[in-house]
Design a protein around this motif. Sequence first.
Motif, PDB file in Angstrom:
ATOM      1  N   TYR A  34     -22.232  25.080  56.316  1.00  0.00           N
ATOM      2  CA  TYR A  34     -21.841  24.238  55.589  1.00  0.00           C
ATOM      3  C   TYR A  34     -23.109  23.595  54.649  1.00  0.00           C
ATOM      4  O   TYR A  34     -24.378  23.843  55.254  1.00  0.00           O
ATOM      5  N   SER A  70     -24.190  26.999  50.925  1.00  0.00           N
ATOM      6  CA  SER A  70     -23.468  27.720  52.187  1.00  0.00           C
ATOM      7  C   SER A  70     -22.676  28.988  51.624  1.00  0.00           C
ATOM      8  O   SER A  70     -22.817  30.012  52.537  1.00  0.00           O
ATOM      9  N   GLY A  89     -21.128  23.196  48.824  1.00  0.00           N
ATOM     10  CA  GLY A  89     -20.578  24.313  48.954  1.00  0.00           C
ATOM     11  C   GLY A  89     -21.535  25.542  48.416  1.00  0.00           C
ATOM     12  O   GLY A  89     -21.422  26.768  48.743  1.00  0.00           O
ATOM     13  N   ILE A 105     -13.554  19.062  56.745  1.00  0.00           N
ATOM     14  CA  ILE A 105     -14.068  20.207  57.267  1.00  0.00           C
ATOM     15  C   ILE A 105     -13.128  21.249  57.061  1.00  0.00           C
ATOM     16  O   ILE A 105     -11.965  21.388  58.005  1.00  0.00           O
ATOM     17  N   VAL A 159     -12.236  25.313  56.021  1.00  0.00           N
ATOM     18  CA  VAL A 159     -13.175  26.570  56.029  1.00  0.00           C
ATOM     19  C   VAL A 159     -12.361  27.606  55.084  1.00  0.00           C
ATOM     20  O   VAL A 159     -11.061  27.769  55.116  1.00  0.00           O
ATOM     21  N   GLY A 165     -17.781  21.076  51.669  1.00  0.00           N
ATOM     22  CA  GLY A 165     -18.873  20.359  51.915  1.00  0.00           C
ATOM     23  C   GLY A 165     -19.295  19.407  52.755  1.00  0.00           C
ATOM     24  O   GLY A 165     -17.996  18.588  52.860  1.00  0.00           O
ATOM     25  N   TYR A 166     -20.178  18.747  53.296  1.00  0.00           N
ATOM     26  CA  TYR A 166     -20.393  17.924  54.098  1.00  0.00           C
ATOM     27  C   TYR A 166     -20.089  16.729  53.533  1.00  0.00           C
ATOM     28  O   TYR A 166     -19.621  15.752  53.963  1.00  0.00           O
ATOM     29  N   ASP A 177     -26.008  24.312  59.506  1.00  0.00           N
ATOM     30  CA  ASP A 177     -26.250  23.521  58.382  1.00  0.00           C
ATOM     31  C   ASP A 177     -27.096  24.195  57.288  1.00  0.00           C
ATOM     32  O   ASP A 177     -28.548  24.428  57.755  1.00  0.00           O
ATOM     33  N   CYS A 231     -17.721  26.278  54.729  1.00  0.00           N
ATOM     34  CA  CYS A 231     -16.809  24.946  54.736  1.00  0.00           C
ATOM     35  C   CYS A 231     -16.599  24.815  53.256  1.00  0.00           C
ATOM     36  O   CYS A 231     -17.616  24.617  52.496  1.00  0.00           O
TER      37      CYS A 231
END
Length: 88
Positions: free
Chosen positions: A50, A57, A54, A84, A86, A78-79, A10, A75
């Motif tokens: 992630y 990360s 974006g 999810i 990749v 983005g959260y 994270d 990722c």
Amino acid sequence: MMYCGKLFLDARERKEFEVSHLPGAHFIGYDDFDLSRVEKLDKGREVIVYCSVGYRSEKITEKLLAAGFTNVKICTEGYLSGKIGVTA
């Protein structure tokens, strides 16, 4: 967090991580990122980084690759997207 051997990192800030994060994900931060947080990880293991959307990360992935990590992915959604996906 591991799914099929993948480790999730994270790259958000501590307060964001404390509010919510993927179960089992490891906090590595962004503004205060330090390679010492990942020095014990296998540099060949699949790692997925992630953040919220974006950007962070992507920047942390660049630092991990420069430090010798060989299997780092971002990722893509983005959260905050709730997805999810990749990319290498």
